[in-house]
Design a protein around this motif. Structure first.
Motif, PDB file in Angstrom:
ATOM      1  N   LEU A  61      83.612   9.743  16.766  1.00 33.00           N
ATOM      2  CA  LEU A  61      82.284   9.202  17.106  1.00 33.00           C
ATOM      3  C   LEU A  61      81.898   7.963  16.290  1.00 33.00           C
ATOM      4  CD1 LEU A  61      79.886  12.228  17.722  1.00 33.00           C
ATOM      5  CD2 LEU A  61      81.197  10.896  19.360  1.00 33.00           C
ATOM      6  N   GLY A  63      83.162   4.944  16.692  1.00 30.91           N
ATOM      7  CA  GLY A  63      83.272   3.717  17.475  1.00 30.91           C
ATOM      8  C   GLY A  63      81.959   3.376  18.141  1.00 30.91           C
ATOM      9  N   ALA A  64      82.040   2.502  19.103  1.00 31.34           N
ATOM     10  CA  ALA A  64      80.841   2.108  19.840  1.00 31.34           C
ATOM     11  C   ALA A  64      80.664   3.006  21.045  1.00 31.34           C
ATOM     12  CB  ALA A  64      80.986   0.669  20.290  1.00 31.34           C
ATOM     13  N   ALA A  65      79.402   3.283  21.350  1.00 32.17           N
ATOM     14  CA  ALA A  65      79.146   4.112  22.510  1.00 32.17           C
ATOM     15  C   ALA A  65      79.418   3.326  23.792  1.00 32.17           C
ATOM     16  CB  ALA A  65      77.705   4.593  22.506  1.00 32.17           C
ATOM     17  N   ALA A  66      79.226   2.019  23.722  1.00 26.21           N
ATOM     18  CA  ALA A  66      79.392   1.235  24.934  1.00 26.21           C
ATOM     19  C   ALA A  66      80.867   1.083  25.271  1.00 26.21           C
ATOM     20  CB  ALA A  66      78.756  -0.130  24.741  1.00 26.21           C
ATOM     21  N   PRO A  67      81.259   1.420  26.461  1.00 25.38           N
ATOM     22  CA  PRO A  67      82.651   1.269  26.849  1.00 25.38           C
ATOM     23  C   PRO A  67      82.993  -0.207  26.948  1.00 25.38           C
ATOM     24  CG  PRO A  67      81.387   2.511  28.489  1.00 25.38           C
ATOM     25  CD  PRO A  67      80.413   1.924  27.538  1.00 25.38           C
ATOM     26  N   PRO A  68      84.269  -0.565  26.829  1.00 24.44           N
ATOM     27  CA  PRO A  68      84.622  -1.972  26.921  1.00 24.44           C
ATOM     28  C   PRO A  68      84.105  -2.530  28.244  1.00 24.44           C
ATOM     29  CG  PRO A  68      86.573  -0.602  26.564  1.00 24.44           C
ATOM     30  CD  PRO A  68      85.417   0.313  26.757  1.00 24.44           C
ATOM     31  N   GLN A  88      84.385  -5.056  18.435  1.00 24.47           N
ATOM     32  CA  GLN A  88      82.951  -5.210  18.474  1.00 24.47           C
ATOM     33  C   GLN A  88      82.522  -5.326  17.031  1.00 24.47           C
ATOM     34  OE1 GLN A  88      80.768  -5.141  21.288  1.00 24.47           O
ATOM     35  NE2 GLN A  88      79.462  -5.854  19.633  1.00 24.47           N
TER      36      GLN A  88
ATOM     37  N   ILE B  88      72.380   4.473  28.587  1.00 27.17           N
ATOM     38  CA  ILE B  88      73.797   4.114  28.451  1.00 27.17           C
ATOM     39  C   ILE B  88      74.665   4.988  29.366  1.00 27.17           C
ATOM     40  CG2 ILE B  88      75.751   4.161  26.857  1.00 27.17           C
ATOM     41  CD1 ILE B  88      73.768   3.273  24.671  1.00 27.17           C
ATOM     42  N   THR B 107      75.451  -2.940  23.934  1.00 26.51           N
ATOM     43  CA  THR B 107      76.514  -2.697  22.968  1.00 26.51           C
ATOM     44  C   THR B 107      75.942  -2.050  21.731  1.00 26.51           C
ATOM     45  OG1 THR B 107      76.244  -4.736  21.748  1.00 26.51           O
ATOM     46  CG2 THR B 107      77.620  -4.817  23.704  1.00 26.51           C
ATOM     47  N   SER B 108      76.821  -1.393  21.034  1.00 22.53           N
ATOM     48  CA  SER B 108      76.451  -0.731  19.806  1.00 22.53           C
ATOM     49  C   SER B 108      77.036  -1.555  18.687  1.00 22.53           C
ATOM     50  CB  SER B 108      77.081   0.643  19.841  1.00 22.53           C
ATOM     51  OG  SER B 108      76.333   1.532  19.140  1.00 22.53           O
ATOM     52  N   ALA B 115      87.225  -0.991  16.709  1.00 24.33           N
ATOM     53  CA  ALA B 115      86.935   0.423  16.868  1.00 24.33           C
ATOM     54  C   ALA B 115      87.107   0.819  18.335  1.00 24.33           C
ATOM     55  CB  ALA B 115      85.508   0.701  16.433  1.00 24.33           C
ATOM     56  N   ASP B 116      87.638   1.993  18.543  1.00 21.69           N
ATOM     57  CA  ASP B 116      87.870   2.432  19.912  1.00 21.69           C
ATOM     58  C   ASP B 116      86.561   2.825  20.567  1.00 21.69           C
ATOM     59  OD1 ASP B 116      90.525   2.054  19.943  1.00 21.69           O
ATOM     60  OD2 ASP B 116      91.022   4.048  19.181  1.00 21.69           O
ATOM     61  N   ALA B 117      86.403   2.412  21.774  1.00 21.35           N
ATOM     62  CA  ALA B 117      85.206   2.803  22.486  1.00 21.35           C
ATOM     63  C   ALA B 117      85.507   4.053  23.319  1.00 21.35           C
ATOM     64  CB  ALA B 117      84.763   1.669  23.387  1.00 21.35           C
ATOM     65  N   ALA B 118      84.512   4.886  23.419  1.00 17.52           N
ATOM     66  CA  ALA B 118      84.696   6.113  24.179  1.00 17.52           C
ATOM     67  C   ALA B 118      84.693   5.784  25.669  1.00 17.52           C
ATOM     68  CB  ALA B 118      83.556   7.064  23.869  1.00 17.52           C
ATOM     69  N   ASP B 120      83.949   6.560  29.782  1.00 17.66           N
ATOM     70  CA  ASP B 120      82.728   7.006  30.462  1.00 17.66           C
ATOM     71  C   ASP B 120      82.629   8.530  30.545  1.00 17.66           C
ATOM     72  OD1 ASP B 120      82.460   4.383  30.713  1.00 17.66           O
ATOM     73  OD2 ASP B 120      82.633   4.292  32.889  1.00 17.66           O
ATOM     74  N   LEU B 123      81.820  10.069  27.273  1.00 16.04           N
ATOM     75  CA  LEU B 123      80.417   9.809  26.937  1.00 16.04           C
ATOM     76  C   LEU B 123      79.505  10.861  27.557  1.00 16.04           C
ATOM     77  CD1 LEU B 123      79.788   5.981  27.291  1.00 16.04           C
ATOM     78  CD2 LEU B 123      79.646   7.390  25.241  1.00 16.04           C
ATOM     79  N   ILE B 126      79.860  14.089  25.735  1.00 20.15           N
ATOM     80  CA  ILE B 126      79.187  14.039  24.425  1.00 20.15           C
ATOM     81  C   ILE B 126      77.690  14.211  24.626  1.00 20.15           C
ATOM     82  CG2 ILE B 126      78.599  12.544  22.476  1.00 20.15           C
ATOM     83  CD1 ILE B 126      81.400  11.329  22.745  1.00 20.15           C
ATOM     84  N   PHE B 148      75.223   6.789  17.051  1.00 19.32           N
ATOM     85  CA  PHE B 148      76.304   6.563  18.006  1.00 19.32           C
ATOM     86  C   PHE B 148      75.822   5.791  19.229  1.00 19.32           C
ATOM     87  CE2 PHE B 148      79.057   8.154  21.519  1.00 19.32           C
ATOM     88  CZ  PHE B 148      80.234   7.573  21.096  1.00 19.32           C
ATOM     89  N   PHE B 149      74.673   6.168  19.736  1.00 21.20           N
ATOM     90  CA  PHE B 149      74.225   5.521  20.964  1.00 21.20           C
ATOM     91  C   PHE B 149      73.404   4.262  20.717  1.00 21.20           C
ATOM     92  CE2 PHE B 149      75.438   9.592  22.702  1.00 21.20           C
ATOM     93  CZ  PHE B 149      76.078   9.198  23.868  1.00 21.20           C
TER      94      PHE B 149
END
Lengths: 766, 189
Positions: A61, A63-68, A88, B88, B107-108, B115-118, B120, B123, B126, B148-149
């Motif tokens: 958790l 990383g960024a919540a926003a997907p690429p 990011q 989001i 964006t966060s 950093a890897d993004a989660a 959809d 998300l 979660i 996180f969000f």
């Protein structure tokens, strides 16, 4: 994997809190003792803690919540086509891009700059600055290929794409030795030196901006970009505090002058490089490991001298083992490698005042090169002069905090109210507390941030309002966290002490102690420390019998729980001596403090601050016990150490000078006494300011001496200055009754002063 | 700006009034959405919008309108960040449906480049686990929403609630354990 029902969770939750607060070793011991009572609980806890460790390593958790955002792929920016988002950052999104004109294949990184940060940057300015940066061409500098603003209004930078690791990660993963790390760091210096000769300052050197490729090639990113992002107006310290997350600056690596919005020079980069080298060699930040609040960090950067690298690595334990192993050495060898030249070099790069650092990276590189060749280095270990600037820096901290309307509060702390002539000894206590002003500031920051938005906009919040609000917040908001409640009560109580509100302080301390007791922790460290200060509050109000009783009880507890040689135990013993001597039992006070002094010399060292405080107090008690000759000898010895360790521009040293004056006066050497008081007054005037109560009291003391040596003109002049510049009201009111001023009786100028003092509005706190 | 009385809604929602809570959610959702769109118009087209910026702007605007009676930032943030999560998640769900035209990215802010993004789907899961957590311990789920969000740092969160950063971090660690457990459990079912 066992599941967790809500009930189950509620049951383990408090234990988990406790475990997460503990060091691994302590936690293990605690778990073991707990498992006798409740083995099932401990099994669950162990499994949860193990999971926590794994999650932390995985960065679950984080990383960024926003997907690429797939949306931008394929779009063209300048001569490049966006391929995929690769990161990011605090600055904005970073994309991998390909050159799209087909002339030659080249990858690049496109950075989209957060609009909020870009601020006032116009397209023209972006391009102009970009072209200057584009001229940098060096094997260790990532090339800036283009900069501009996309048609839809978003500023971007196109940089050479580097496939590498942040330098600190690279060094740890490859387990590079100290020598290899220094060699790699020299490449970083070469890149920065190149930029400096082109009149470009980096301004934001930090590990994530220094990448190392798989082949071991160093590349510096983002030269001068911090400047590009800066508005035309300088970003001040308040911005830094309030926009922590979004700031272009990285406070962990920022130099003091960047935080106070002063001129940024090549020495600014030298500072950040010093921090970077510190991190690479020790694995820790100079401000210590762990998380820092903005207030902590500010204080660390502006106020606290960085520890020596060798001292930082000296501590034992698994962490030290790991740090050493990652440098392919042992903790002992690491300590020896860092001690000496490397310690000295890094300390010079980390000087608070830019002019004291290496003026550019070239001499820094030369010294490191000399270290590698085992040749002597140019910089010399710290001198006393270095420490002398300490108070100047302290004042600077106050300047920064004043932007947050703390000026009233800090003013209150600085102006410790002196309680008439008995105050002489308490000065030491006051000085000791002064060091802790930062803790209060930090707490106040919390209250301040949590206060209502309507209050936030208003410029002035008085210290009293903040304290009241703090007291309320603690009682209502933290009812479930008694430990935090107690330590905050303690801090608030101290704040009342600094303001001279001893009765307020007493009641807050007492509440803290009763909360501790109710929570089943009557003898927690915090409770004992609070009791120590409660005794101080009692003492200040003249409730000497109560103070003595409390101190004896506390002393017994501390001797039992902490041991007779513990620093806290000794502090209480010394306070007890104090109280006894104030009660008139100087002989017993002297005996106790002699004992404490011997132990402190042994345990803390003969030059430690608290050892000196005890020496000074003991000297005064001896003088009161009519042992002036021994008092003089002890005080002279102490003064010499003060001058050596703390320098002349230091309030502790001033206190020693004042004591010296007092003792000389007792011995009938008025001329000598005057000399000491003049020296003290000179420093107080400069360090504290001419309007502080301490300065005024010294002037008053000087006046009594001048009166005695037949200099009524001068005496009257100093008295009048004291009255108009901060002399405590009580002293001014009692002036006519002071026997030491008797030689002035009958002088009309003195009578005029007495009535003038009476007309003066009272300034005492209520 | 909406006419809804947010302080009153907050109070009622906190006293367990479900209707008020859902009304509050709608109001905040509309407000945040409006702000996001306005940003869009201002800049013309695609841009990255930080969730933190949005939240702070929303708070400042609402505080300005509601005047001195507006309740504290901590309570506002707790709700607004929950709403932000909804925004989001909705955005993630509908992403593929939007092919052309104006769109915005929330964006966060994270400090680590790369950093890897989660994805959809993750998300959404979660978010569901967070709803569960909020029933068990609301303060834990609030911190995840904010961190996180919404991309707030530990320091910022500590500032909002007036607690120490250490406390925030400890709660964060606990929340992570809880969430990870319940996600794993999902997988096993």
């Amino acid at each position: 994997m066992s599941t967790l029902s809500p009930d189950h969770w509620q049951q383990v939750s408090p234990y988990l809190d406790e475990a997460l607060e503990m060091e691994p070793a302590a936690c293990e011991a605690w778990l073991r003792s707990l498992s006798e009572k409740d083995p099932a609980l401990v099994t669950m806890l162990r499994s949860l803690l193990e999971e926590q460790g794994r999650l932390r390593e995985e960065g679950f958790l984080e990383g960024a919540a926003a997907p690429p955002s797939a949306g931008l792929a394929g779009q063209r920016v300048g001569a490049y086509t966006l391929v995929s988002q690769i990161g990011q950052g605090g600055m904005g999104a970073v994309w991998l891009a390909k050159r799209s004109d087909g002339r030659f294949e080249r990858q690049a990184a496109v950075k989209f700059v957060n609009i909020a940060l870009a601020g006032t940057a116009t397209e023209e300015r972006f391009k102009r600055e970009g072209s200057i940066l584009g001229r940098l061409s060096h094997p260790h500098v990532a090339e800036l290929l283009d900069a501009g603003i996309a048609p839809h209004g978003q500023p971007y930078l196109i940089l050479e794409y580097i496939d590498g690791l942040a330098i600190d990660q690279y060094c740890e993963e490859r387990k590079l030795s100290i020598e290899a790390r220094v060699r790699l760091f020299l490449d970083v210096l070469a890149a920065v030196a190149h930029a400096h000769t082109n009149l470009i300052i980096h301004r934001d050197i930090k590990p994530s901006n220094v990448l190392v490729t798989g082949e071991g090639n160093v590349k510096l990113l983002d030269f001068g970009i911090a400047k590009l992002l800066e508005g035309e107006e300088q970003a001040g310290a308040a911005t830094l505090l309030t926009h922590e997350g979004g700031s272009a600056l990285t406070p962990q690596y920022a130099a003091p002058e960047q935080l106070t919005a002063q001129a940024v020079t090549t020495a600014t980069d030298v500072y950040a490089l010093g921090v970077l080298l510190f991190v690479l060699l020790t694995g820790q930040h100079p401000a210590g490991s762990g998380l820092h609040s903005p207030a902590d960090l500010l204080k660390a950067v502006l106020d606290v001298e960085a520890p020596r690298m060798s001292e930082v690595t000296k501590r034992s334990g698994p962490r030290a083992e790991k740090t050493a192993a990652n440098r392919s050495t042992t903790p002992e060898r690491l300590y020896r490698e860092l001690r000496g030249d490397l310690d000295t070099i890094v300390a010079k790069a980390l000087k608070k005042i830019p002019g004291e650092r290496y003026p550019s990276v070239i001499p820094l590189a030369e010294d490191l090169d000399g270290y590698l060749r085992h040749e002597p280095i140019s910089s010399r270990p710290d001198t006393v002069a270095y420490r002398a600037a300490k108070f100047v820096r302290r004042n600077r901290m106050a300047v920064v905090l004043s932007t947050l309307a703390f000026v009233a509060l800090i003013g209150g702390i600085t102006g410790v109210i002196m309680q008439g002539r008995v105050a002489r000894r308490e000065r030491d206590a006051a000085l000791r507390q002064r060091d802790r002003a930062d803790r209060i500031a930090e707490f106040m920051t919390g209250i301040f941030q949590a206060s209502d938005p309507s209050e936030k906009v208003g410029g002035t919040v008085t210290a009293g309002q903040l304290l009241k609000k703090g007291e309320k917040d603690i009682t209502t908001g933290l009812a479930k966290e008694p430990e935090v409640q107690v330590s905050l009560m303690h801090v608030i109580g101290r704040a009342y002490m600094y303001q001279g509100l001893f009765a307020h302080a007493q009641s807050v301390f007492e509440r803290g102690i009763s909360i501790s007791g109710a929570a089943g922790q009557p003898n927690s460290r915090e409770a004992m420390n609070t009791a120590h200060d409660l005794a101080w509050a009692l003492q200040q109000q003249g409730k000497l019998a109560d103070a003595e009783k409390l101190e004896r009880k506390l002393l017994a507890t501390q001797q039992q729980l902490l041991g007779p040689d513990h620093a806290d135990t000794l502090a209480t013993e010394s306070e007890l001596g104090f109280t006894l001597s104030t009660e008139g039992n100087s002989a017993e006070g002297v005996r106790l403090n002699r004992d404490v002094l011997e132990k402190q010399k042994h345990i803390l060292g003969p030059e430690a601050h608290y050892t000196l405080v005890t020496m000074d107090n003991l000297a005064i008690m001896l003088a009161e016990n009519h042992q002036s000759v021994e008092a003089e000898k002890l005080q002279a010895e102490s003064l010499e150490i003060h001058l050596k360790v703390e320098g002349p521009e230091n309030l502790s040293t001033v206190n020693a000078l004042l004591n010296m004056g007092e003792i000389e006066r007792d011995l009938g050497r008025d001329e000598e006494a005057k000399k000491y008081l003049f020296r003290a007054l000179d420093v107080e005037g400069r360090v504290l300011g001419p309007d502080q109560p301490e300065t005024a009291v010294t002037k008053y003391d000087l006046a009594t001496l001048l009166a005695r040596t037949g200099q009524p003109e001068e005496a009257i002049s100093y008295l009048s200055q004291a009255i108009d510049h901060g002399l405590p009201a009580q002293m001014a009111a009692d002036m006519a009754k002071d026997p030491l001023l008797k030689p002035l009786h009958g002088d009309s100028r003195f009578d005029a002063l007495v009535s003038h003092a009476k007309e003066r509005p009272t300034q005492s706190a209520n | 700006m909406t006419d809804a009385n947010i302080p009153a809604l907050l109070d009622e929602a906190e006293h367990g009034d479900g209707v008020a809570a859902s009304k509050l959610f709608d109001v905040l959702y509309a407000e945040l959405h409006r702000l996001a769109k306005r940003q869009l118009v201002r800049r013309g087209a695609v841009l990255s919008l930080s969730a933190t910026t949005l939240l702070h702007e929303a708070y400042l605007e609402m505080a300005a309108h509601q005047g001195r009676s507006f309740p504290d930032e901590g309570r506002f943030m707790a709700y607004a960040s929950r709403v932000m999560r909804g925004l989001i998640i909705d955005h993630a769900r509908h992403r593929l449906a939007i092919k052309r035209g104006g769109r915005f990215e929330i964006t966060s802010l994270t400090s680590d480049v790369g950093a890897d993004a989660a994805d959809d789907h993750e998300l959404t899961r979660i978010s569901e686990a967070l709803d569960e957590l909020s029933k068990v311990d609301g303060s834990l789920s609030q911190i995840v929403d904010l961190k996180f969000f919404c991309g707030l740092s530990f320091g910022e969160i500590a500032g909002i609630y007036g607690v120490s950063e250490r406390t925030v971090q400890r709660k964060w660690e606990k929340a992570r354990i809880y969430l990870h457990r319940s996600l794993r459990q999902d997988l096993q079912l």
